[in-house]
Design a protein around this motif. Structure first.
Motif, mmCIF file in Angstrom:
data_model
loop_
_atom_site.group_PDB
_atom_site.id
_atom_site.type_symbol
_atom_site.label_atom_id
_atom_site.label_comp_id
_atom_site.label_asym_id
_atom_site.label_seq_id
_atom_site.Cartn_x
_atom_site.Cartn_y
_atom_site.Cartn_z
ATOM 1 N N ALA A 136 0.841 -1.192 0.000
ATOM 2 C CA ALA A 136 0.000 0.000 0.000
ATOM 3 C C ALA A 136 0.879 1.246 0.000
ATOM 4 C CB ALA A 136 -0.907 0.002 1.223
ATOM 5 N N GLY A 186 -6.399 2.082 1.694
ATOM 6 C CA GLY A 186 -5.482 3.187 1.452
ATOM 7 C C GLY A 186 -6.132 4.553 1.354
ATOM 8 N N ASP A 187 -7.441 4.611 1.089
ATOM 9 C CA ASP A 187 -8.146 5.895 0.975
ATOM 10 C C ASP A 187 -9.584 5.688 1.442
ATOM 11 O OD1 ASP A 187 -8.663 8.552 0.410
ATOM 12 O OD2 ASP A 187 -9.008 8.213 -1.729
ATOM 13 N N LEU A 208 -4.594 3.082 -3.981
ATOM 14 C CA LEU A 208 -3.541 3.240 -2.973
ATOM 15 C C LEU A 208 -3.393 1.998 -2.101
ATOM 16 C CD1 LEU A 208 -4.273 6.895 -1.753
ATOM 17 C CD2 LEU A 208 -2.714 6.136 -3.558
ATOM 18 N N GLY A 209 -4.189 0.959 -2.360
ATOM 19 C CA GLY A 209 -4.249 -0.189 -1.473
ATOM 20 C C GLY A 209 -3.151 -1.207 -1.694
ATOM 21 N N GLY A 212 -0.597 -3.147 3.917
ATOM 22 C CA GLY A 212 -0.393 -1.914 4.663
ATOM 23 C C GLY A 212 -0.932 -2.004 6.071
ATOM 24 N N TRP A 216 -4.272 2.853 9.394
ATOM 25 C CA TRP A 216 -4.361 3.992 8.475
ATOM 26 C C TRP A 216 -5.757 4.079 7.865
ATOM 27 C CZ3 TRP A 216 -2.978 8.536 7.296
ATOM 28 C CH2 TRP A 216 -3.187 9.073 6.021
ATOM 29 N N ASP A 217 -6.329 2.940 7.480
ATOM 30 C CA ASP A 217 -7.693 2.946 6.950
ATOM 31 C C ASP A 217 -8.676 3.494 7.984
ATOM 32 O OD1 ASP A 217 -7.123 1.998 4.440
ATOM 33 O OD2 ASP A 217 -7.818 -0.046 4.803
#
Length: 319
Positions: A136, A186-187, A208-209, A212, A216-217
């Motif tokens: 990610a 990611g977003d 963006l994934g 990761g 953050w998610d």
């Protein structure tokens, strides 16, 4: 602008017809689903309210080619999991367009319900093992390159940074907690969620994934709730109520999410949420001439969150 001409509504329809993605669509059934950042997104709904298409064009030249390829690979990896809509086609080299099938969208739910749906979808995603072949994209504000040339890219954001001189260093230090322990989006925000009737919500826009940090998610989900509530407020009393509303939505989302993140240090979770708030403010201020109360309030919350991340995380459960 990238080397591709941006699609209009008519262009999206023409592309889908030309490539055989749909046989026929009445003009009045073409709906613009979203426009944000450098991307354009469209919902093409077939006659008689049958399932249609979600079509996205990323417009950033070679970077967009790579982003579309990243997203397509993740959609293929997640196929059959019930977390994302099925991938129909991607055009990495020419059209930089990613297409996925969707169900007709229902009436938008209340923000609290939308955050709960997003959290539930993230919980299902985070239970999957991280992909071995794709990382990610880490939080933008943890990259030293992000802070170079800030004044030219976003003068208002640069003004905020000057008022909080340790912000860049705090964000970059906080990036050390970013782990690659699960499949992440990611977003993560409500705008990147499809909610078909009678079925679990599906995640879209995964460019963006990859492998990761699930925290953050969750941080992105929280920042989205806070910014959404603050943007709807119009006066001082409204801003106070907005923070309470966002805390309520966040608490509902965290309850729906359950335990995929645990065990995890609350301070780490608070730092990730603060980083996501900084990123959200930067996104809001790109191209903006006047600093409004909503991003300023969110930035103040983010600065406080970086200073006291455990306290910030505890406050997010106060709804």
């Amino acid at each position: 602008m990238g080397r591709y001409a941006p699609l209009s509504e008519r262009g999206a329809l023409a592309y889908a017809l030309r490539e055989g993605l749909i046989a026929t669509v009445a003009g009045q059934d073409l709906l613009v689903a979203a426009r944000h950042g450098r991307n354009s997104a469209f919902i093409l709904r077939a006659p008689a309210n049958r399932p249609g298409l979600f079509l996205k064009q990323a417009r950033d030249g070679n970077a967009a080619d790579a982003a579309i390829g990243r997203e397509a690979r993740l959609l293929l990896a997640l196929e059959g999991q019930g977390i994302t809509p099925p991938l129909i086609r991607w055009d990495e080299s020419a059209g930089i367009i990613c297409v996925a099938e969707i169900e007709p969208a229902p009436v938008p739910p209340l923000p609290r319900d939308a955050v709960r749906a997003l959290a539930s979808a993230l919980a299902r995603l985070h239970r999957l093992p991280p992909p071995a072949t794709q990382d990610a994209v880490p939080p933008l504000v943890t990259d030293p390159r992000f802070w170079h040339g800030m004044a030219e890219r976003a003068p208002l954001f640069a003004d905020l940074v000057r008022q909080a001189p340790g912000l860049a260093q705090d964000c970059m230090r906080a990036g050390a907690i970013f782990r690659r322990s699960a499949m992440v989006h990611g977003d993560a925000k409500v705008q990147n969620l499809l909610m078909p009737p009678g079925r679990p919500a599906a995640l879209i826009d995964l460019e963006l994934g990859g492998a990761g940090d699930p925290a953050w998610d969750i941080g992105c989900m929280i920042a989205d709730a806070l910014m959404t509530a603050l943007l709807a407020a119009s006066d001082e009393a409204g801003f106070e109520q907005a923070v309470q509303d966002a805390a309520d939505w966040t608490a509902a989302g965290l309850a729906a999410y359950g335990t995929p993140l645990h065990p995890r240090d609350p301070a780490d979770l608070g730092r990730m949420a603060a980083l996501a708030c900084v990123t959200s403010v930067f996104t809001q201020l790109q191209g903006v001439q006047d600093l409004t109360r909503a991003p300023l309030s969110l930035m103040q919350m983010a600065i406080g969150g970086l200073a006291d991340p455990a306290g910030f995380w505890a406050a997010l459960h106060a709804g």
